[in-house]
Every structure is written in C-alpha cells, then in structure tokens.
Write an enzyme that holds these catalytic residues in place. Structure first.
Site, PDB file in Angstrom:
ATOM      1  N   CYS A 156     -38.689 -43.252  29.926  1.00 43.15           N
ATOM      2  CA  CYS A 156     -39.069 -43.523  28.534  1.00 43.15           C
ATOM      3  C   CYS A 156     -39.901 -44.769  28.259  1.00 43.15           C
ATOM      4  O   CYS A 156     -40.788 -44.712  27.417  1.00 43.15           O
ATOM      5  CB  CYS A 156     -37.817 -43.535  27.677  1.00 43.15           C
ATOM      6  SG  CYS A 156     -37.098 -41.881  27.609  1.00 43.15           S
ATOM      7  N   GLU A 184     -31.977 -41.325  19.939  1.00 32.95           N
ATOM      8  CA  GLU A 184     -30.868 -41.699  20.830  1.00 32.95           C
ATOM      9  C   GLU A 184     -31.198 -43.011  21.535  1.00 32.95           C
ATOM     10  O   GLU A 184     -32.292 -43.178  22.040  1.00 32.95           O
ATOM     11  CB  GLU A 184     -30.649 -40.575  21.846  1.00 32.95           C
ATOM     12  CG  GLU A 184     -29.471 -40.815  22.760  1.00 32.95           C
ATOM     13  CD  GLU A 184     -28.234 -41.210  21.986  1.00 32.95           C
ATOM     14  OE1 GLU A 184     -27.770 -40.449  21.122  1.00 32.95           O
ATOM     15  OE2 GLU A 184     -27.717 -42.321  22.229  1.00 32.95           O
ATOM     16  N   LYS A 190     -37.347 -46.055  16.922  1.00 30.59           N
ATOM     17  CA  LYS A 190     -37.032 -45.702  18.314  1.00 30.59           C
ATOM     18  C   LYS A 190     -38.127 -46.195  19.258  1.00 30.59           C
ATOM     19  O   LYS A 190     -37.861 -46.845  20.269  1.00 30.59           O
ATOM     20  CB  LYS A 190     -36.855 -44.180  18.434  1.00 30.59           C
ATOM     21  CG  LYS A 190     -36.679 -43.683  19.829  1.00 30.59           C
ATOM     22  CD  LYS A 190     -35.416 -44.214  20.518  1.00 30.59           C
ATOM     23  CE  LYS A 190     -35.490 -44.028  22.012  1.00 30.59           C
ATOM     24  NZ  LYS A 190     -34.355 -44.574  22.718  1.00 30.59           N
TER      25      LYS A 190
HETATM   26  P1  NAD Z   1     -34.908 -33.868  30.115  1.00 29.55           P
HETATM   27  O1  NAD Z   1     -36.189 -33.460  30.703  1.00 29.55           O
HETATM   28  O2  NAD Z   1     -33.791 -34.354  30.990  1.00 29.55           O
HETATM   29  O3  NAD Z   1     -34.307 -32.623  29.280  1.00 29.55           O
HETATM   30  C1  NAD Z   1     -35.049 -31.855  28.396  1.00 29.55           C
HETATM   31  C2  NAD Z   1     -34.596 -30.404  28.526  1.00 29.55           C
HETATM   32  O4  NAD Z   1     -35.230 -29.636  27.493  1.00 29.55           O
HETATM   33  C3  NAD Z   1     -34.991 -29.740  29.845  1.00 29.55           C
HETATM   34  O5  NAD Z   1     -33.824 -29.293  30.529  1.00 29.55           O
HETATM   35  C4  NAD Z   1     -35.907 -28.570  29.431  1.00 29.55           C
HETATM   36  O6  NAD Z   1     -35.738 -27.410  30.218  1.00 29.55           O
HETATM   37  C5  NAD Z   1     -35.445 -28.322  28.009  1.00 29.55           C
HETATM   38  N1  NAD Z   1     -36.434 -27.618  27.185  1.00 29.55           N
HETATM   39  C6  NAD Z   1     -37.753 -27.897  27.029  1.00 29.55           C
HETATM   40  N2  NAD Z   1     -38.313 -27.042  26.160  1.00 29.55           N
HETATM   41  C7  NAD Z   1     -37.331 -26.187  25.755  1.00 29.55           C
HETATM   42  C8  NAD Z   1     -37.284 -25.104  24.855  1.00 29.55           C
HETATM   43  N3  NAD Z   1     -38.377 -24.719  24.169  1.00 29.55           N
HETATM   44  N4  NAD Z   1     -36.124 -24.442  24.683  1.00 29.55           N
HETATM   45  C9  NAD Z   1     -35.002 -24.828  25.353  1.00 29.55           C
HETATM   46  N5  NAD Z   1     -34.982 -25.872  26.213  1.00 29.55           N
HETATM   47  C10 NAD Z   1     -36.129 -26.553  26.407  1.00 29.55           C
HETATM   48  O7  NAD Z   1     -35.242 -34.951  29.010  1.00 29.55           O
HETATM   49  P2  NAD Z   1     -34.284 -36.119  28.460  1.00 29.55           P
HETATM   50  O8  NAD Z   1     -34.286 -37.281  29.381  1.00 29.55           O
HETATM   51  O9  NAD Z   1     -32.989 -35.526  28.032  1.00 29.55           O
HETATM   52  O10 NAD Z   1     -35.109 -36.571  27.184  1.00 29.55           O
HETATM   53  C11 NAD Z   1     -35.175 -35.769  26.031  1.00 29.55           C
HETATM   54  C12 NAD Z   1     -35.739 -36.602  24.901  1.00 29.55           C
HETATM   55  O11 NAD Z   1     -34.851 -37.689  24.613  1.00 29.55           O
HETATM   56  C13 NAD Z   1     -37.097 -37.235  25.189  1.00 29.55           C
HETATM   57  O12 NAD Z   1     -37.841 -37.240  24.005  1.00 29.55           O
HETATM   58  C14 NAD Z   1     -36.739 -38.653  25.571  1.00 29.55           C
HETATM   59  O13 NAD Z   1     -37.782 -39.550  25.266  1.00 29.55           O
HETATM   60  C15 NAD Z   1     -35.554 -38.934  24.697  1.00 29.55           C
HETATM   61  N6  NAD Z   1     -34.621 -39.938  25.200  1.00 29.55           N
HETATM   62  C16 NAD Z   1     -34.271 -39.950  26.518  1.00 29.55           C
HETATM   63  C17 NAD Z   1     -33.332 -40.873  26.977  1.00 29.55           C
HETATM   64  C18 NAD Z   1     -32.905 -40.915  28.419  1.00 29.55           C
HETATM   65  O14 NAD Z   1     -32.152 -41.794  28.772  1.00 29.55           O
HETATM   66  N7  NAD Z   1     -33.330 -39.998  29.262  1.00 29.55           N
HETATM   67  C19 NAD Z   1     -32.740 -41.771  26.082  1.00 29.55           C
HETATM   68  C20 NAD Z   1     -33.118 -41.717  24.742  1.00 29.55           C
HETATM   69  C21 NAD Z   1     -34.063 -40.804  24.317  1.00 29.55           C
HETATM   70  C1  UGA Z   2     -33.844 -47.362  27.957  1.00 29.92           C
HETATM   71  C2  UGA Z   2     -33.217 -48.099  26.774  1.00 29.92           C
HETATM   72  O1  UGA Z   2     -32.415 -49.171  27.290  1.00 29.92           O
HETATM   73  C3  UGA Z   2     -32.348 -47.162  25.950  1.00 29.92           C
HETATM   74  O2  UGA Z   2     -31.856 -47.848  24.796  1.00 29.92           O
HETATM   75  C4  UGA Z   2     -33.200 -45.964  25.507  1.00 29.92           C
HETATM   76  O3  UGA Z   2     -32.398 -45.047  24.788  1.00 29.92           O
HETATM   77  C5  UGA Z   2     -33.780 -45.293  26.727  1.00 29.92           C
HETATM   78  O4  UGA Z   2     -34.578 -46.245  27.471  1.00 29.92           O
HETATM   79  C6  UGA Z   2     -34.710 -44.172  26.397  1.00 29.92           C
HETATM   80  O5  UGA Z   2     -35.254 -44.102  25.312  1.00 29.92           O
HETATM   81  O6  UGA Z   2     -34.873 -43.369  27.317  1.00 29.92           O
HETATM   82  P1  UGA Z   2     -33.015 -46.546  30.344  1.00 29.92           P
HETATM   83  O7  UGA Z   2     -34.468 -46.382  30.610  1.00 29.92           O
HETATM   84  O8  UGA Z   2     -32.103 -45.416  30.622  1.00 29.92           O
HETATM   85  O9  UGA Z   2     -32.790 -46.921  28.806  1.00 29.92           O
HETATM   86  O10 UGA Z   2     -32.449 -47.795  31.160  1.00 29.92           O
HETATM   87  P2  UGA Z   2     -32.609 -49.387  30.964  1.00 29.92           P
HETATM   88  O11 UGA Z   2     -31.301 -50.009  31.249  1.00 29.92           O
HETATM   89  O12 UGA Z   2     -33.248 -49.728  29.698  1.00 29.92           O
HETATM   90  O13 UGA Z   2     -33.574 -49.770  32.159  1.00 29.92           O
HETATM   91  C7  UGA Z   2     -34.940 -49.397  32.152  1.00 29.92           C
HETATM   92  C8  UGA Z   2     -35.650 -50.053  33.325  1.00 29.92           C
HETATM   93  O14 UGA Z   2     -35.795 -51.458  33.099  1.00 29.92           O
HETATM   94  C9  UGA Z   2     -34.911 -49.911  34.656  1.00 29.92           C
HETATM   95  O15 UGA Z   2     -35.825 -49.671  35.688  1.00 29.92           O
HETATM   96  C10 UGA Z   2     -34.237 -51.257  34.826  1.00 29.92           C
HETATM   97  O16 UGA Z   2     -33.992 -51.570  36.157  1.00 29.92           O
HETATM   98  C11 UGA Z   2     -35.275 -52.175  34.203  1.00 29.92           C
HETATM   99  N1  UGA Z   2     -34.708 -53.445  33.716  1.00 29.92           N
HETATM  100  C12 UGA Z   2     -33.842 -53.450  32.679  1.00 29.92           C
HETATM  101  C13 UGA Z   2     -35.088 -54.624  34.319  1.00 29.92           C
HETATM  102  O17 UGA Z   2     -35.891 -54.643  35.262  1.00 29.92           O
HETATM  103  N2  UGA Z   2     -34.565 -55.799  33.852  1.00 29.92           N
HETATM  104  C14 UGA Z   2     -33.686 -55.840  32.814  1.00 29.92           C
HETATM  105  O18 UGA Z   2     -33.261 -56.960  32.442  1.00 29.92           O
HETATM  106  C15 UGA Z   2     -33.315 -54.625  32.222  1.00 29.92           C
END
Ligand code: NAD
Ligand code: UGA
Length: 466
Positions: free
Chosen positions: A278, A163, A222
């Site tokens: 992340c 994602e 990713k």
């Molecule tokens: P999160 O902690 O918000 O959510 C994860 C959920 O999974 C939790 O609610 C937890 O209770 C649940 N969980 C864990 N083990 C479980 C199990 N065995 N059965 C059922 N539920 C279970 O995490 P997130 O931010 O959604 O991130 C999830 C993944 O996506 C990570 O690998 C992260 O790196 C990736 N990711 C996150 C973002 C972001 O913006 N947060 C963007 C892209 C990718």
């Molecule tokens: C980032 C990536 O942008 C997403 O594509 C990815 O899916 C996600 O991580 C993930 O894998 O979790 P996110 O962390 O939600 O998304 O937010 P960003 O907009 O990337 O910002 C990350 C951090 O960098 C923030 O603290 C932001 O303030 C900082 N940032 C971003 C800067 O300081 N300068 C910039 O120009 C951009």
C-alpha cells in the site's frame, strides 16, 4: 433506524478476510458472507485445517476457527451473497495501473467498478455499500452513478470506511483500533446509513474512537494517513545515510527526536526501505490526484517519499557489492527474510525483491530463507520484475527451508526482514561455516552487532558509522 443482520464482503484478501472475521467474532447476531472470484483462495479459507487459511496473521486462525460455519462463511457465490445482504463491503484490490492513462501512478479501479456493476445487476433490495478498499478521493461519486442508473428502484447509500490495520498485527489492530473512520453523505438517509455502520463497530469499539466525516474527507484521510506514515520512514531513512558518514547513530537520533511528544516515537525505525502493498501504491495515487488537479508542488512534495525509498533500497544493495570488493559475481550470498515485514507471508513490494534483483544483475549466487514465504512466491516475485528470464532466476537463486544449511561457503549474510528467529541463531556456528572474511549486512538493525564483531564478522547496518 436500520439494523444490519446480513453483511457481504466482496474480496477475501488481507483486508476482507481479517476484518470480516473480527466483525463475525464480535457480532454473533450478524451473518457475514465473504466472497471472492478466486476459488483457490476461498477453498483455502474453508480448509478443514485452519492453519491452512491463505493469510498468516498472529491470532487469525483461532478467530476463524471460532466463527467459521457459525456466522462467518466463505464462498465464490458472489450473486447470492449480494442479494442476501443489507450491507456490502467492497474490499477488492486497487493496484497501481499498469497500462493506459495514469500508468504507474493511478489506482486501477477496474475491480471496484466490476463490483459496482455486479451489485447493480443483481440487487433487488436496498443496500448500504461500504468502500473498504483504499480509493482515490471522489470514487464514491463514480460508484453512485453506476448504482443509481439501473432504473430498478433499488436505493443505495455509499459509505467510506477505510481500513487502517497493518499486516502482522491485523488482529490486534482490528480488536483495538486507534479509530474507525466512517464517511457518509450529509443527507438524512446518508446519516442513517452511517449510524448503521457505527452500530456494527460499537459492538466492540468505544464510541469515542468511531469518527464520522463526509465521504470525501474519509476517502482522502486514508491516502493521507499512509502518506504521513511512509513519509516518516523515508525521513528517518534519509537521516540514516547522513548518520553513516558522520558517526551519529540513527537509533539514538530516533530515540532523541521521538521523545518529543509532538514528534512521537513510532515509525522511526530506519530500514532497507518500506515495502508492502500500500505505501507506494497509495502515495503514487496521491501524487497522481494532485497532478490531475494541477497541484504540481503538492505532487512533487509527496513523490519525494518514494524517490527516497527507492534510493534507500538501491544504496543498500550497492553497499553490499562495494563491500564485497566491488564484485559479487559467482559469490554465494544468503538472504534472510523475503516478506515485507515480520509476522506476515505478504511479499508485495518487499525491499528484499529489489535488493536481490540488484545482486542478481551483478551475477551473485543467491540463497533465500524466509520462515513464512514459499519458494513459488519468491520466484513469481522475481519473475514479475521481468529483469531476466525465469530460467535465469532459477539458475541463480535457491530457496531453502533450513537456513542453517545455507551458509556453507557463503561470502555474506543479508538480513532483509526483521523476523525474531534470526536473533536466536547460532551465529558462531554460522560464522564457522562461511568463507572469510565473513560479511553480515543487516537491513533491519536487528542483530547484536557487538557480538557479531566479537565472533569475527565484518558487519554493516543501516544508519551507523562502521
Ligand atoms: P488482496 O489482493 O489481498 O485481496 C483482494 C481480493 O479481491 C482478491 O482475493 C481478489 O480475488 C478479490 N477480487 C477482485 N475483484 C473481485 C471481484 N470483482 N469479485 C470478487 N472478488 C474480487 O488485497 P488486500 O490487501 O486485501 O487489499 C484490498 C484493499 O484494501 C486495497 O484497496 C488496499 O489498498 C486496501 N488496504 C489493504 C491493507 C493491507 O494491509 N493489505 C490495509 C488497508 C487497506
Ligand atoms: C500500512 C499502515 O501502517 C496501515 O495503517 C495501513 O492500513 C496499511 O499500510 C495499508 O493501507 O495497507 P503495512 O504496510 O501492513 O501497514 O505495514 P507497516 O507496519 O506500516 O509497514 C510498512 C513498511 O514500512 C514495512 O516494510 C516496514 O518494515 C516499514 N517500516 C515501518 C519501517 O521501515 N520503519 C518503521 O518505523 C515502520
């Protein structure tokens, strides 16, 4: 051709919740069940008042209101959802390991493995398993070994579908993604599974934005995408420090270099340092993977992005102490913003946590305001660092709901998140309430500093000579 009618998503977090809501909204013919072991979180997703869903994202509660109970369901009954599904997304957390081999670097895959074991134990019909969580390259191999060894005749295809949404813009990113990436095995059944997922996204994403690759390229892309994005922030932050001593202006430098179409203008905003769940975790994981293959130069190269980011947070905090005549002990400092960026209530790895921890170690008295983050969350973030006891944190920190009441007799205001509302504050009134000289430190280059200086503030912002 496999047509998907029932999707299960394990993990109702920042990724599982919004992505499944979008799939449900765009595919009314598919039943989507989002399951989680965290019953409080599921209860919040099911709250009658959609404004109480556990994740704040602009536009998300409206989409949940449209789909919940129609073809989108949130539940703690993981087994039932697994059994009913044709396709299972694994969207659980993959934090940095805090113990054992790879501590502080590798991704902790225990939650992923638990999901695979639960699927293997429960499934009675063939499934397509989709890695939605961010995973180290070659994780699919481990998942396959767990799933293929049950001997119960159920067949699994594993896809990687990382994602790319960013928090704060999750809904628009999901609605209009730059690309959707789907990695699959290069076999006939692998291609069919890949096509089944392509068909789900094709309900709203133009076909030319749906990229298909092999599983390993998808998994590695990713980590690489996050490493490149974070590297741009560390690069401009490195230049910001140089700007401060040379009277160059980092915004002007960013504009000048960003106009080169080979560089591009996005992700060049200097700041107090990147945060979020992340960037750091994924780069540390990339560094660990490179090290484990003996690729030390590759590992060192990417590690520098983190080193630079830590330096940026620390030097900003240090600047505050130095400017306040080398002591902040007993001085009241108002912190504006705790989330790691605007328009989210997520605070994971927020720069604010580290800046405030530094100031607390210097015995400052801290008042914090964030429009979307609760006091409970702030204290638990500080407690997690383990720098001092929770009692000590609570003695030094006050969290307020009305920022205007915070400034009386304060020495400094510090902007750490770029919330739009900070721009519209009555800064004259704030100045009047503060002790003089009144200092303002802007870690986001958010405010109009000429106006602030005219009011009487002594200002410091990242990347500009003072
Ligand atoms: P999160 O902690 O918000 O959510 C994860 C959920 O999974 C939790 O609610 C937890 O209770 C649940 N969980 C864990 N083990 C479980 C199990 N065995 N059965 C059922 N539920 C279970 O995490 P997130 O931010 O959604 O991130 C999830 C993944 O996506 C990570 O690998 C992260 O790196 C990736 N990711 C996150 C973002 C972001 O913006 N947060 C963007 C892209 C990718
Ligand atoms: C980032 C990536 O942008 C997403 O594509 C990815 O899916 C996600 O991580 C993930 O894998 O979790 P996110 O962390 O939600 O998304 O937010 P960003 O907009 O990337 O910002 C990350 C951090 O960098 C923030 O603290 C932001 O303030 C900082 N940032 C971003 C800067 O300081 N300068 C910039 O120009 C951009």
């Amino acid at each position: 051709m496999k047509v998907i009618k029932n999707i299960c998503c394990i993990g109702a977090g920042y990724v599982g919740g919004p992505t499944m809501t979008m799939i449900a909204a765009k595919c009314p013919h598919i039943e989507v069940n989002v399951v989680d072991i965290n019953s409080e979180r599921i209860a919040a997703w099911n709250d009658i008042n959609v404004d109480n869903i556990p994740i704040y994202e602009p536009g998300l509660s409206e989409l949940v209101a449209e789909t919940r109970g129609r073809n989108l369901f949130f539940s703690t009954d993981v087994d039932k959802a697994i059994q009913a599904a044709d396709m299972i997304f694994i969207s659980v957390n993959t934090p940095t390991k805090t113990y054992g081999v790879g501590k502080g670097m590798a991704a902790d895959l225990k939650y992923i493995e638990l999901c695979a074991r639960q699927i293997a134990a429960v499934a009675t019909t063939d499934k397509i398993i989709v890695e939605k969580s961010t995973l180290p390259v070659r994780t699919a191999e481990a998942l396959k070994r767990i799933l293929d060894n049950t001997g119960n005749g159920v067949n699994y295809e594993i896809l990687s579908n990382p994602e790319f949404l960013a928090e704060g813009t999750a809904v628009s990113d999901l609605l209009n993604p730059d690309r959707v990436l789907i990695g699959g095995e290069e076999t006939e059944s692998g291609r069919l599974a890949q096509q089944a997922l392509v068909d789900v996204y094709a309900n709203w994403v133009p076909k030319d934005r749906i990229l298909t690759t092999n599983v390993w390229s998808s998994e590695l892309s990713k980590l690489t995408a996050n490493a490149f994005l974070a590297q741009r922030v560390s690069s401009i932050n490195a230049i910001s420090e140089l700007c401060e001593v040379t009277e160059a202006d980092v915004d002007e430098v960013a504009r000048a270099i960003g106009a080169d179409s080979r560089i591009g203008s996005k992700f060049l905003k200097a700041s107090v340092g990147f945060g979020g769940s992340c960037f750091q975790k994924d780069i540390l994981n990339l560094v660990y993977i490179a090290q484990s293959y003996g690729l030390h130069e590759v590992a060192d190269y990417w590690e520098q992005v983190i080193i630079m980011n830590d330096h940026q947070k620390r030097r900003f905090a240090k600047k505050i102490v130095e400017t306040l005549f080398n002591t902040v002990s007993g001085k009241k400092i108002v912190i504006l913003g705790w989330a790691f960026k605007k328009d989210t209530n997520d605070t994971r790895e927020s720069a604010a946590i580290y800046v405030v921890d530094y100031l607390l170690s210097e015995q400052a008295e801290i008042i914090i305001y964030d429009p979307k983050v609760s006091a409970e969350r702030i204290f638990s973030d500080l407690e997690y660092l383990n720098t001092r006891t929770n009692k000590e944190n609570r003695e030094l920190v006050t969290v307020v709901e009305n920022p205007m009441l915070a400034f009386a007799d304060s020495h400094a205001a510090v902007v750490l998140t770029e919330w739009d509302e900070f721009k519209s504050y009555d800064w004259k009134q704030i100045y009047a309430a503060m002790l003089k000289p009144a200092f303002l430190f802007d870690g986001r280059m958010l405010l109009n500093h000429n106006q602030l200086v005219d009011i009487g503030f002594q200002t410091f912002t990242i990347g500009k000579g003072q």
